[in-house]
Write an enzyme that holds these catalytic residues in place. Structure first.
Site, PDB file in Angstrom:
ATOM      1  N   HIS A  77       0.763  -1.040   0.131  1.00 41.57           N
ATOM      2  CA  HIS A  77       0.029  -0.080   0.127  1.00 41.57           C
ATOM      3  C   HIS A  77       0.711   1.153  -0.131  1.00 41.57           C
ATOM      4  O   HIS A  77       2.116   1.189   0.126  1.00 41.57           O
ATOM      5  CB  HIS A  77      -0.955   0.085   1.275  1.00 41.57           C
ATOM      6  CG  HIS A  77      -0.150  -0.052   2.587  1.00 41.57           C
ATOM      7  ND1 HIS A  77       0.040   1.309   3.240  1.00 41.57           N
ATOM      8  CD2 HIS A  77       0.098  -1.024   3.398  1.00 41.57           C
ATOM      9  CE1 HIS A  77       0.475   1.138   4.256  1.00 41.57           C
ATOM     10  NE2 HIS A  77       0.516  -0.229   4.539  1.00 41.57           N
TER      11      HIS A  77
ATOM     12  N   CYS B  20       2.427  -5.049   7.017  1.00 36.56           N
ATOM     13  CA  CYS B  20       2.259  -4.570   5.616  1.00 36.56           C
ATOM     14  C   CYS B  20       3.364  -4.282   4.956  1.00 36.56           C
ATOM     15  O   CYS B  20       4.081  -3.503   5.352  1.00 36.56           O
ATOM     16  CB  CYS B  20       1.026  -3.974   5.374  1.00 36.56           C
ATOM     17  SG  CYS B  20      -0.619  -4.871   5.782  1.00 36.56           S
TER      18      CYS B  20
END
Length: 535
Positions: A427, A446
């Site tokens: 992301h 992440c």
């Protein structure tokens, strides 16, 4: 050391041997009908269900020890003699012991036990060189890779039906990186045997213009490593500065040409330590002995990078931020498939972050983390004033938290999804300054990307003539939008501290999470030989 084929018969093998006797009638009659070779083979094979099934299915015909088996026998022994080049535990299928047993075999019983010993060596070697020695998750819980184990009976059938030499040659991973790692292993072993790279550099920092004994040591070390042409200079000149920059690029350091603390530390790492990285990388390659995808995404955690690879060539690369080096935030290693991206994403805060980080803040100040919405079990937004946060514990807190789409969203303006049980994805992020750090382990697990828009354009270019226009059109609406990838892309989250560049130059990275050290220790325990320590 007692040869494998002289191990005593386990009690669990007795039913198999008894069934053979019964099939021929009484024990006395069986002794007259069954050869000593078959008796010994059946008894030894009874210790392994796979080997037992194999020989039962072939009526106990030989694979290795018959007069017509010389080609297979010689092919296996030749392959086992090179097992050490692959960083395998040679004593597990000791070719010298097998050859000695071949020469010493006198009786049919000897030959029967030797037949099983060679089959066991074949199966162990085939498994180890195809898919690795270790079980990844048993070494480190963060390595959640599915190892592509092969069917041992299928391996035996394929070996017997084709060219023995060709079959064994095709067992190792086909990716060119594996062959380059094997070559580097052999190179480092020879280097270690001849003294390594010489004395270490006795300094904390050296910069262009410096001179003296430490600069001479740096010069000699760079020459020994192949970064500097032969020279007698005693000063930190332009050639040495360029050599330091090249070294820094190959070791994940800021390429400023100054030999600072981090650079000196890496320069002083001995070839024995680099060899350990190679041994671990070989094992990791065996765990990944799968088709990686004509187009795939390669996220090397130790390199803090994410790449798109097309037909073996990197077509896009960007810096990344990975999970913090704490037990519940380290990024895991696994492979999956990216299906879609979300433009203007909401951030659904993970339960662990909600209860461990935000709940204590809201118990002290109900207005804390005001950029996040409280969401009840029906998906409705709950006003902060309607909740007594102190009435709940981390276990009983009934709400989730969400951050709506915005420029300040924790996920930035786009996320790339390959749904998985660990809730890991790639992301954007509003925290751009972290990408300037040399070590970038800051997330909750992440993967944050430095250039997420360009990453999106590169992915969408396969399905539209105007990827930027498509992406920006959705972005400008401010609405959360899912864009499916018409051709899903395999994603590999990997952890290689040793890998080669496109030109074959080895690159080394630091063991951010300590995973390589744990793998190396497990390899040693499994019997992989280590090299003598060098400075």
């Amino acid at each position: 050391m007692t040869p494998a084929f002289y191990r005593p018969l386990r009690l669990s093998a007795a039913p198999l041997f008894l069934s053979i006797i019964l099939s021929f009638g009484s024990p006395d009659h069986a002794q007259a009908q069954i050869s000593p070779f078959t008796q010994a083979l059946a008894a030894a094979a009874g210790q392994d269900d796979t080997i037992s099934a194999f020989y039962r299915a072939r009526d106990y015909r030989t694979l290795w020890t018959g007069a017509a088996d010389a080609e297979r026998r010689n092919a296996l022994l030749s392959a086992l003699l090179t097992a050490g080049d692959h960083g395998l535990p040679v004593r597990r299928y000791d070719p010298a012991e097998l050859m000695a047993a071949l020469q010493a075999a006198v009786t049919e019983g000897d030959r029967g036990r030797l037949e099983v010993a060679m089959t066991r060596a074949f199966l162990d070697y085939a498994r180890d060189i195809q898919t690795g020695i270790l079980v990844p998750a048993k070494v480190d819980a963060g390595i959640v890779r599915e190892v592509p184990l092969r069917d041992p009976l299928a391996n035996l059938a394929a070996f017997e039906s084709g060219s023995p030499t060709a079959f064994l040659k095709n067992l190792p991973p086909k990716d060119p990186e594996y062959a380059r790692l094997v070559k580097e292993k052999i190179t480092l072993e020879r280097l270690i045997a001849t003294g390594g790279w010489g004395p270490s550099v006795p300094a904390e920092k050296l910069a262009p213009g410096a001179s003296g004994a430490a600069v001479v040591a740096l010069r000699d070390r760079l020459m020994a490593m192949g970064y500097l042409r032969r020279t007698a200079t005693g000063s930190y000149d332009a050639a040495m500065e360029n050599a330091v920059q090249e070294f820094q690029r190959h070791h994940g350091l800021e390429a400023d040409g100054v030999a600072g603390i981090s650079t000196i530390e890496e320069i002083n790492v001995g070839p024995d330590v680099r060899l350990r990285s190679i041994l671990v990388a070989l094992e990791r390659e065996r765990w990944m002995n799968i088709p990686r995808g004509q187009r795939h995404i390669w996220v090397n955690l130790t390199d803090f990078s994410a790449k798109i690879v097309d037909d073996g060539k990197t077509t896009f690369a960007t810096r990344s931020v990975i999970g913090k080096d704490v037990p519940d935030q380290r990024s895991p290693e696994f492979s999956d498939v990216m299906d879609y991206m979300v433009i203007n994403p909401s951030w659904n805060v993970p339960r662990s972050i909600t209860t461990k980080e935000y709940l204590p803040l809201m118990q002290r100040n109900p207005g804390a983390a005001g950029h996040l919405q409280l969401i009840d079990s029906r998906g409705r937004v709950v006003p902060r004033g309607a909740v007594n946060f102190n009435a709940y514990s981390a276990r009983t807190f009934p709400f989730s938290m969400r951050q709506p789409p915005s420029d300040g969203n924790a996920l930035g303006l786009v996320k790339f999804m390959f749904p998985n049980q660990w809730n890991i994805y790639l992301h954007d992020t509003p925290s751009k300054s972290l990408f300037d750090r040399e070590v970038r382990a800051f997330s909750h697990g992440c993967i944050r990307l430095a250039d997420p828009f360009d990453f999106a354009y590169a992915l969408l270019a396969k399905q539209t003539d105007d990827p930027e226009g498509l992406f920006q059109g959705h972005l400008k609406t401010g609405r959360e939008t899912v864009v499916n990838l018409e051709q899903p892309v395999p994603v590999h989250l990997v952890y290689f501290t040793a890998y080669s560049s496109a030109k074959g130059q080895m690159n080394y990275r630091r063991d951010v999470y300590g995973r390589d050290q744990r793998i190396y220790e497990a390899l040693e325990q499994a019997g992989v030989a280590s090299a003598p320590v060098q400075g």
